[in-house]
Write a protein that holds these residues in place. Sequence first.
Motif, short mmCIF file in Angstrom:
data_model
loop_
_atom_site.label_atom_id
_atom_site.label_comp_id
_atom_site.label_asym_id
_atom_site.label_seq_id
_atom_site.Cartn_x
_atom_site.Cartn_y
_atom_site.Cartn_z
N PRO A 21 -44.76 -55.84 68.37
CA PRO A 21 -44.37 -55.06 67.07
C PRO A 21 -45.37 -54.66 66.25
N THR A 22 -46.79 -55.38 66.29
CA THR A 22 -47.87 -54.78 65.71
C THR A 22 -48.26 -53.52 66.33
N GLN A 23 -48.61 -53.46 67.55
CA GLN A 23 -48.76 -52.61 68.17
C GLN A 23 -47.75 -51.08 68.01
N VAL A 24 -46.38 -51.47 67.95
CA VAL A 24 -45.54 -50.54 67.80
C VAL A 24 -45.66 -49.74 66.10
N ARG A 57 -46.68 -46.01 65.28
CA ARG A 57 -45.60 -45.25 64.40
C ARG A 57 -46.68 -44.76 63.50
N GLN A 58 -47.23 -45.44 62.86
CA GLN A 58 -48.08 -44.74 61.70
C GLN A 58 -48.97 -43.80 62.23
N ALA A 59 -49.66 -43.99 63.21
CA ALA A 59 -50.62 -43.18 63.73
C ALA A 59 -49.88 -41.63 64.02
N CYS A 60 -48.63 -41.84 64.46
CA CYS A 60 -47.97 -40.73 64.79
C CYS A 60 -47.53 -39.91 63.39
N ALA A 61 -47.12 -40.84 62.58
CA ALA A 61 -46.71 -39.95 61.50
C ALA A 61 -47.99 -39.42 60.66
N GLY A 69 -46.35 -44.04 81.50
CA GLY A 69 -45.35 -44.84 81.06
C GLY A 69 -45.49 -45.92 79.83
N ARG A 70 -46.60 -46.03 79.64
CA ARG A 70 -47.02 -46.80 78.42
C ARG A 70 -46.64 -46.00 77.01
N ALA A 71 -47.18 -44.40 77.19
CA ALA A 71 -46.92 -43.73 76.39
C ALA A 71 -45.42 -43.34 75.92
N SER A 72 -44.73 -43.24 76.89
CA SER A 72 -43.30 -43.06 77.04
C SER A 72 -42.63 -44.37 76.24
N ALA A 73 -43.07 -45.77 76.42
CA ALA A 73 -42.61 -46.94 76.07
C ALA A 73 -42.80 -46.96 74.57
N PHE A 74 -44.13 -46.43 74.04
CA PHE A 74 -44.26 -46.32 72.57
C PHE A 74 -43.25 -45.50 71.85
N PHE A 75 -42.96 -44.32 72.50
CA PHE A 75 -42.19 -43.36 72.00
C PHE A 75 -40.75 -44.15 71.82
N GLN A 76 -40.32 -44.73 72.96
CA GLN A 76 -38.98 -45.34 72.89
C GLN A 76 -38.93 -46.58 71.78
N ALA A 77 -40.09 -47.26 71.74
CA ALA A 77 -40.23 -48.42 70.76
C ALA A 77 -40.14 -48.18 69.32
N CYS A 78 -40.60 -46.66 69.28
CA CYS A 78 -40.65 -46.07 67.92
C CYS A 78 -39.09 -45.43 67.73
N GLY A 79 -38.55 -45.64 68.40
CA GLY A 79 -36.87 -44.94 68.40
C GLY A 79 -37.11 -43.32 68.18
#
Length: 125
Positions: A78-81, A85-89, A103-113
Motif C-alpha cells: 500500500p505504501t508503494q501504491v 499515485r502521488q508521483a503520477c499526480a 507487468g509491474r507498471a501495469s499492476a501499479f496502474f491497476q492498483a491506483c484504480g
Amino acid sequence: MTLSVPTTALCPEFTVCGQISVADVAVFARQGYKSIINNRPDGEGGPEQPRSADIEAAAKAHGLRYVHVPVPSPMLTPTQVEAYRQACADLPHPVVAFCRSGGRASAFFQACGGQVGQRKSNLGS
C-alpha cells in the motif's frame, strides 16, 4: 527511429512497456511523452540492462521528467501504491512506465484504480 519495445496505452495519459533503451528516450520525447517512470531495479536483468542513471540522463537531455520507483517483486505494498499515485499526480503527462515486461507498471496502474493524475495529453500518434 522506432522504439525497441512494444508499448501498451492503458489510457491516454499512461503507457506501459518492457525494458527501454537509452535510445528509446529520444523516441518517447518525439512522440510527446513528458515523463518516464522506471519500475525496474538496477541490475535485475544483468549487465546488459541500462542503468537507471543512464536513462535518467537521457530523459533530462530530452526535457522529460524521470522517476525511479524500483519494485523487485510483483507484490505491491500500500505504501508503494500511494507513493506511485502521488508521483503520477505530480508528473507532467503523458507518462510512460516500464519494467522488465510492463507487468509491474501495469499492476501499479491497476492498483491506483487507473487514477494517474488525469491531465490534458499532448501525445501525438
